[in-house]
Each structure stands twice: as structure tokens, then as C-alpha cells.
Design a protein around this motif. Structure first.
Motif, mmCIF file in Angstrom:
data_model
loop_
_atom_site.group_PDB
_atom_site.id
_atom_site.type_symbol
_atom_site.label_atom_id
_atom_site.label_comp_id
_atom_site.label_asym_id
_atom_site.label_seq_id
_atom_site.Cartn_x
_atom_site.Cartn_y
_atom_site.Cartn_z
ATOM 1 N N ARG A 61 0.844 -1.196 0.000
ATOM 2 C CA ARG A 61 0.000 0.000 0.000
ATOM 3 C C ARG A 61 0.873 1.236 0.000
ATOM 4 N N VAL A 69 -5.753 5.161 10.001
ATOM 5 C CA VAL A 69 -6.008 3.730 10.089
ATOM 6 C C VAL A 69 -6.482 3.423 11.499
ATOM 7 N N GLU A 70 -7.596 2.770 11.577
ATOM 8 C CA GLU A 70 -8.127 2.381 12.881
ATOM 9 C C GLU A 70 -7.513 1.041 13.287
ATOM 10 N N CYS A 71 -7.306 0.848 14.573
ATOM 11 C CA CYS A 71 -6.749 -0.423 15.059
ATOM 12 C C CYS A 71 -7.550 -1.634 14.597
ATOM 13 N N PRO A 72 -8.887 -1.553 14.547
ATOM 14 C CA PRO A 72 -9.614 -2.727 14.059
ATOM 15 C C PRO A 72 -9.216 -3.129 12.638
ATOM 16 N N ASP A 73 -8.772 -2.147 11.813
ATOM 17 C CA ASP A 73 -8.301 -2.475 10.473
ATOM 18 C C ASP A 73 -6.977 -3.221 10.513
ATOM 19 N N LEU A 74 -6.098 -2.843 11.424
ATOM 20 C CA LEU A 74 -4.767 -3.433 11.463
ATOM 21 C C LEU A 74 -4.721 -4.750 12.235
ATOM 22 N N GLU A 75 -5.501 -4.855 13.294
ATOM 23 C CA GLU A 75 -5.417 -6.042 14.143
ATOM 24 C C GLU A 75 -5.710 -7.346 13.400
ATOM 25 N N LEU A 77 -5.688 -7.880 10.126
ATOM 26 C CA LEU A 77 -4.806 -8.048 8.975
ATOM 27 C C LEU A 77 -3.378 -8.365 9.376
ATOM 28 N N HIS A 85 0.344 0.044 16.383
ATOM 29 C CA HIS A 85 -0.451 0.850 15.461
ATOM 30 C C HIS A 85 0.035 2.295 15.457
ATOM 31 N N GLU A 89 1.609 4.383 12.268
ATOM 32 C CA GLU A 89 1.117 5.686 11.818
ATOM 33 C C GLU A 89 2.257 6.691 11.677
#
Length: 109
Positions: A61, A69-75, A77, A85, A89
Motif C-alpha cells: 500500500r 487507520v483504525e486499530c480494528p483495520d490493522l489487528e 490483517l 499501530h 502511523e
């Protein structure tokens, strides 16, 4: 892609990408390549088989500005913690590890 091979625009990025995929075992790897003022590239390398092999998936990316980016997106993946996180950032914003340590008031290691 150049000549059916993944290539970076500069030597430092190419060396970072090579180091990321060489010797990939069963665990995924995540890094930021080509981090700078105007460009940062988030790269995830995931093995496609449980045992070490040459089969892997790359998620790349390119980010040209601060990426919310929200943590729910990273956790799910990448399996990162909230502290990781925050570091991601800051890397995507072009900060160096030393600058990040100073911002977070941590010792660089």
C-alpha cells in the motif's frame, strides 16, 4: 513490476524488499519501505504454506499523506497492538525511528 519481477524505484527500497522476503518462514512480516516526506510504502509478506517455501503473498500500500487507520483495520490483517499501530502511523508520516522514540518518550532500540 519490471521484467516479471517486483522492483522498487530506488536501491534502498529494493534492498529492504529483498531482506523482507528472503528466508521467509511460517510467520508473516510487516514493514514500511521507502519511508520519506512524500512517500511511504507499507508491505506485508505472508507465506502461503505452513512450511517455508517460495510461495508468498505481498500486500503493498503506497501512502502519500497521513493515513487514518483504525486499530480494528490493522489487528485482523497484521495482528498489531495499539502501541504498534501508533508506531506504524508515525512511520507512514515519514518519522524516523529516533524521532518516533522521542515523540513516544521511549528509548530507541
Amino acid at each position: 513490476m519490471r521484467a516479471s519481477k517486483l522492483a522498487c524505484a530506488d536501491r534502498e527500497g529494493q534492498e529492504g524488499l529483498s531482506a523482507l522476503v528472503e528466508g521467509l518462514g511460517a510467520e508473516a512480516r510487516l514493514t514500511v519501505l521507502c519511508a520519506g516526506r512524500d512517500l511511504a510504502t507499507l508491505v506485508l509478506v505472508q507465506p502461503l504454506q505452513p512450511e517455508p517455501s517460495s510461495l508468498m503473498a505481498l500486500t503493498i500500500r503506497a501512502v502519500s499523506e497521513r493515513l487514518p487507520v483504525e486499530c480494528p483495520d490493522l489487528e485482523p490483517l497484521f495482528g498489531v497492538t495499539p502501541a504498534e499501530h501508533r508506531v506504524i502511523e508515525l512511520l507512514l508520516q515519514g518519522y524516523t525511528p529516533a524521532a518516533i522514540a522521542e515523540i513516544l518518550q521511549k528509548s530507541p532500540s
